[in-house]
Design an enzyme around this catalytic site. Sequence first.
Site, PDB file in Angstrom:
ATOM      1  N   LYS A   9      -7.841  -2.453 -30.545  1.00  0.00           N
ATOM      2  CA  LYS A   9      -8.635  -2.854 -31.695  1.00  0.00           C
ATOM      3  C   LYS A   9      -7.768  -3.657 -32.685  1.00  0.00           C
ATOM      4  O   LYS A   9      -6.539  -3.687 -32.548  1.00  0.00           O
ATOM      5  CB  LYS A   9      -9.231  -1.606 -32.349  1.00  0.00           C
ATOM      6  CG  LYS A   9     -10.224  -0.863 -31.439  1.00  0.00           C
ATOM      7  CD  LYS A   9     -10.752   0.386 -32.118  1.00  0.00           C
ATOM      8  CE  LYS A   9     -11.784   1.109 -31.270  1.00  0.00           C
ATOM      9  NZ  LYS A   9     -12.304   2.320 -31.934  1.00  0.00           N
ATOM     10  N   TYR A  49     -21.330  -1.738 -29.223  1.00  0.00           N
ATOM     11  CA  TYR A  49     -21.528  -0.451 -29.885  1.00  0.00           C
ATOM     12  C   TYR A  49     -23.016  -0.122 -30.095  1.00  0.00           C
ATOM     13  O   TYR A  49     -23.356   0.632 -31.005  1.00  0.00           O
ATOM     14  CB  TYR A  49     -20.790  -0.432 -31.228  1.00  0.00           C
ATOM     15  CG  TYR A  49     -19.288  -0.221 -31.090  1.00  0.00           C
ATOM     16  CD1 TYR A  49     -18.773   0.919 -30.477  1.00  0.00           C
ATOM     17  CD2 TYR A  49     -18.381  -1.143 -31.603  1.00  0.00           C
ATOM     18  CE1 TYR A  49     -17.399   1.134 -30.350  1.00  0.00           C
ATOM     19  CE2 TYR A  49     -16.999  -0.934 -31.487  1.00  0.00           C
ATOM     20  CZ  TYR A  49     -16.523   0.208 -30.865  1.00  0.00           C
ATOM     21  OH  TYR A  49     -15.167   0.418 -30.755  1.00  0.00           O
ATOM     22  N   ASN A 112      -8.524   3.588 -35.320  1.00  0.00           N
ATOM     23  CA  ASN A 112      -7.925   4.442 -34.282  1.00  0.00           C
ATOM     24  C   ASN A 112      -7.389   3.660 -33.078  1.00  0.00           C
ATOM     25  O   ASN A 112      -7.306   4.181 -31.964  1.00  0.00           O
ATOM     26  CB  ASN A 112      -8.897   5.560 -33.873  1.00  0.00           C
ATOM     27  CG  ASN A 112     -10.185   5.034 -33.276  1.00  0.00           C
ATOM     28  OD1 ASN A 112     -10.395   3.827 -33.218  1.00  0.00           O
ATOM     29  ND2 ASN A 112     -11.043   5.936 -32.820  1.00  0.00           N
ATOM     30  N   HIS A 115      -9.964   1.431 -27.772  1.00  0.00           N
ATOM     31  CA  HIS A 115     -11.238   1.885 -27.219  1.00  0.00           C
ATOM     32  C   HIS A 115     -11.068   2.090 -25.719  1.00  0.00           C
ATOM     33  O   HIS A 115     -10.364   1.327 -25.072  1.00  0.00           O
ATOM     34  CB  HIS A 115     -12.320   0.832 -27.450  1.00  0.00           C
ATOM     35  CG  HIS A 115     -13.497   0.990 -26.527  1.00  0.00           C
ATOM     36  ND1 HIS A 115     -14.502   1.890 -26.773  1.00  0.00           N
ATOM     37  CD2 HIS A 115     -13.799   0.409 -25.336  1.00  0.00           C
ATOM     38  CE1 HIS A 115     -15.378   1.845 -25.778  1.00  0.00           C
ATOM     39  NE2 HIS A 115     -14.969   0.950 -24.898  1.00  0.00           N
ATOM     40  N   GLU A 126     -19.433  -2.623 -19.889  1.00  0.00           N
ATOM     41  CA  GLU A 126     -18.536  -3.205 -20.883  1.00  0.00           C
ATOM     42  C   GLU A 126     -17.689  -4.321 -20.266  1.00  0.00           C
ATOM     43  O   GLU A 126     -17.439  -5.348 -20.900  1.00  0.00           O
ATOM     44  CB  GLU A 126     -17.653  -2.101 -21.487  1.00  0.00           C
ATOM     45  CG  GLU A 126     -18.459  -1.158 -22.364  1.00  0.00           C
ATOM     46  CD  GLU A 126     -17.706   0.092 -22.812  1.00  0.00           C
ATOM     47  OE1 GLU A 126     -16.498   0.229 -22.499  1.00  0.00           O
ATOM     48  OE2 GLU A 126     -18.329   0.934 -23.479  1.00  0.00           O
TER      49      GLU A 126
HETATM   50  P1  RTP Z   1     -14.274   4.231 -28.710  1.00  0.00           P
HETATM   51  O1  RTP Z   1     -15.662   3.840 -28.235  1.00  0.00           O
HETATM   52  O2  RTP Z   1     -13.754   3.319 -29.794  1.00  0.00           O
HETATM   53  O3  RTP Z   1     -13.316   4.473 -27.599  1.00  0.00           O
HETATM   54  O4  RTP Z   1     -14.449   5.599 -29.415  1.00  0.00           O
HETATM   55  P2  RTP Z   1     -15.100   6.903 -28.850  1.00  0.00           P
HETATM   56  O5  RTP Z   1     -15.960   6.634 -27.645  1.00  0.00           O
HETATM   57  O6  RTP Z   1     -13.990   7.855 -28.684  1.00  0.00           O
HETATM   58  O7  RTP Z   1     -15.991   7.326 -30.073  1.00  0.00           O
HETATM   59  P3  RTP Z   1     -17.441   6.877 -30.509  1.00  0.00           P
HETATM   60  O8  RTP Z   1     -18.141   8.090 -30.977  1.00  0.00           O
HETATM   61  O9  RTP Z   1     -18.080   6.020 -29.453  1.00  0.00           O
HETATM   62  O10 RTP Z   1     -17.124   5.985 -31.775  1.00  0.00           O
HETATM   63  C1  RTP Z   1     -16.745   4.657 -31.666  1.00  0.00           C
HETATM   64  C2  RTP Z   1     -15.787   4.291 -32.766  1.00  0.00           C
HETATM   65  O11 RTP Z   1     -16.457   4.397 -34.019  1.00  0.00           O
HETATM   66  C3  RTP Z   1     -15.516   4.786 -35.012  1.00  0.00           C
HETATM   67  N1  RTP Z   1     -15.968   6.004 -35.650  1.00  0.00           N
HETATM   68  N2  RTP Z   1     -15.925   6.173 -36.952  1.00  0.00           N
HETATM   69  N3  RTP Z   1     -16.200   7.226 -39.556  1.00  0.00           N
HETATM   70  C4  RTP Z   1     -16.525   7.984 -38.530  1.00  0.00           C
HETATM   71  O12 RTP Z   1     -16.896   9.118 -38.628  1.00  0.00           O
HETATM   72  C5  RTP Z   1     -16.396   7.397 -37.189  1.00  0.00           C
HETATM   73  N4  RTP Z   1     -16.714   7.988 -36.048  1.00  0.00           N
HETATM   74  C6  RTP Z   1     -16.446   7.100 -35.077  1.00  0.00           C
HETATM   75  C7  RTP Z   1     -14.193   5.010 -34.337  1.00  0.00           C
HETATM   76  O13 RTP Z   1     -13.409   3.820 -34.473  1.00  0.00           O
HETATM   77  C8  RTP Z   1     -14.589   5.231 -32.901  1.00  0.00           C
HETATM   78  O14 RTP Z   1     -13.542   4.923 -32.008  1.00  0.00           O
END
Ligand code: RTP
Length: 137
Positions: A9, A49, A112, A115, A126
Site C-alpha cells: 500500500k 474494495y 497497515n 494487502h 483481484e
Molecule cells: P486487506 O484487504 O487490506 O488485506 O485487509 P484485510 O482483508 O485484512 O481487512 P479488510 O477487513 O478487508 O479491510 C481492508 C482494509 O481496510 C482498512 N480498515 N480500516 N479503520 C478501520 O477500522 C479499518 N478496518 C479496516 C485496513 O487498511 C484494511 O487492511
Amino acid sequence: MERTYIMVKPDGVERGLVGEIIKRFEQKGYKLQALQLIHPTKELLEQHYSDLSSKPFFPELIKYMQTGPVVAMVWAGKSVVKAGRTLLGATNPLESAPGTIRGDFCIDVGANLCHGSDAVESAEKEIALWFPKGVGN
Ligand code: RTP
C-alpha cells in the site's frame, strides 16, 4: 499452482518497505509472477474494495489508497493465499504477531502497509482486476 494478489500500500512504498516485503515472500519459498508500480484510480480501488463499501471507514480507505503509488504483485506456490495472509499478519497491526510484516512494522489499521487476498476465488478476481492484460506466464 495457487496464486495470490499481494499489494504494498502507499505507506509501505513511501516507507521503503517494498524490498522487505518481497524478501519475506521469497525467503518463505514463493515465486513472484508479476509486479507493477501503479497509481490506482478511485474507480479501481472502489472495485477492489467493493465488499467494504458499506463500512464507515470506506471513504477514508479509498482516500488513503490514493496517497501514492502501490506495488501490485502476484505470488504463486503451495497454499500461498493462506500463508500469504500469515506472513502479512492480522489486519489490525496492534493484534499482528511479532515476526509478521504488520506486526514488525506498523501500529495503525488505517496504514497497515500491505494487502493480501483472503481466498483463492478473490485472489483470481483481484489478479484479473489489477493485471487486466494477464501476468505473462
Ligand atoms: P486487506 O484487504 O487490506 O488485506 O485487509 P484485510 O482483508 O485484512 O481487512 P479488510 O477487513 O478487508 O479491510 C481492508 C482494509 O481496510 C482498512 N480498515 N480500516 N479503520 C478501520 O477500522 C479499518 N478496518 C479496516 C485496513 O487498511 C484494511 O487492511
